[in-house]
Scaffold this active site. Structure first.
Site, mmCIF file in Angstrom:
data_model
loop_
_atom_site.group_PDB
_atom_site.id
_atom_site.type_symbol
_atom_site.label_atom_id
_atom_site.label_comp_id
_atom_site.label_asym_id
_atom_site.label_seq_id
_atom_site.Cartn_x
_atom_site.Cartn_y
_atom_site.Cartn_z
ATOM 1 N N SER A 167 1.564 -8.011 6.288
ATOM 2 C CA SER A 167 1.314 -7.893 4.485
ATOM 3 C C SER A 167 0.358 -8.257 4.508
ATOM 4 C CB SER A 167 2.896 -8.260 4.230
ATOM 5 O OG SER A 167 2.108 -8.551 2.672
ATOM 6 N N TYR A 180 7.294 -16.550 3.269
ATOM 7 C CA TYR A 180 6.974 -15.183 3.336
ATOM 8 C C TYR A 180 5.520 -14.892 4.074
ATOM 9 C CZ TYR A 180 6.418 -10.264 2.937
ATOM 10 O OH TYR A 180 6.639 -8.539 3.549
#
Length: 286
Positions: A167, A180
């Site tokens: 990401s 995350y």
């Protein structure tokens, strides 16, 4: 941009997928895709089946896995698809799905895509959520690689790849997504370690994107709006797309095509590195 109240993940169509001419993309070669019941994982499983591979979809959601199979069939995929209900936080389940995949042919590819999100500050982050998130998004990819690498190395030429879903948050940090971000930064290390041990034929790579319109993302928009006390539309325009130069979210199929390319022979020099398709998030600023 559509009104945020109308947001939903786009439906897949046969025309969404990149089709590659590759000698390894045939049903005798097998790919495992985690998180295959929805979103990016579902799109990637379908993309790889469309490209002729035998695909093993691993997910805890049996109904979603079946839906993925129906999609692959409806698109007349050249490859086969099998869904295997799998708890990715259970080492025995991970080992079992890898073993099942190896029985279907030569296991060459793994796409570690399964993920989750929880929005909270570090001070308020529940440790049970932290453990679950990192188990799914960091520990499970490590275990999947550990189980899959011997099978890839045992193929007739040792050619294969393990692709990890990273990401923009594997490149920089924002507030309220600490677990995350920790997991995605950890995946960078795992990707490089796979490349270091792969001998040049077994590759490791990651895929980093900005915001993708998936069911997970729709939920995250709602969570972020609540956490920050702003509207969903403000989350999309100011938080998610504010820094990007490309003012639209990616689709799951667009990300799936990056995995298909990354696994292909066209990407044989992609090793230990990241495919960054982020619309300008990471390397531009106001």
């Amino acid at each position: 941009m559509a009104d945020a109240t109308d947001l939903s993940a786009p439906e897949l169509s046969a025309d969404d997928f990149l089709r590659l001419d590759d000698p390894y993309f045939e049903p005798t070669n097998v790919a495992i895709v985690t998180g295959a019941a929805s979103g990016i994982g579902q799109a990637t499983a379908v993309a790889l089946a469309v490209n002729g591979l035998t695909v093993i979809g691993a997910d805890i959601d049996a109904e979603g896995l079946a839906e993925t199979g129906d999609l692959a069939e409806s698109f007349d995929a050249d490859g086969e698809y099998y869904g295997v209900e799998t708890d990715l936080t259970d080492d025995e389940d991970v080992a079992a799905v890898v073993a099942a995949a190896a029985e279907e042919g030569q296991l060459r590819y793994v796409a570690n895509i399964a993920g989750m999100q929880h929005i909270a500050s570090i001070a308020e982050f529940p440790m049970a959520k932290y453990d679950l998130l990192t188990d799914i998004m960091l520990r499970s990819p490590f275990k999947m690689a550990q189980e899959a690498i011997p099978h890839i190395e045992a193929t007739n030429d040792g050619v294969g790849a393990i692709g990890n879903m990273s990401s923009v948050h594997g490149h920089y940090a924002t507030k309220d997504k600490s677990a995350y971000i920790t997991a995605k930064h950890g995946l960078t290390g795992l990707t490089r370690a796979i490349a270091a041990e792969g001998g040049g034929t077994l590759r490791g790579f990651s895929v980093s994107v900005g915001y993708v319109l998936t069911p997970l993302m729709v939920n995250q928009i709602e969570d972020t709006a609540e956490e920050r006390g702003i509207s969903k539309q403000e989350v999309i325009e100011n938080v998610m797309l504010g820094q990007a130069r490309t003012k639209e979210m990616m689709t799951p199929a667009e990300v799936a095509n990056l995995f298909a390319f990354g696994f292909s022979s066209h990407a044989k020099h992609l090793n230990g590195a990241d495919l960054l398709f982020d619309g300008g998030y990471t390397h531009t600023y106001e």
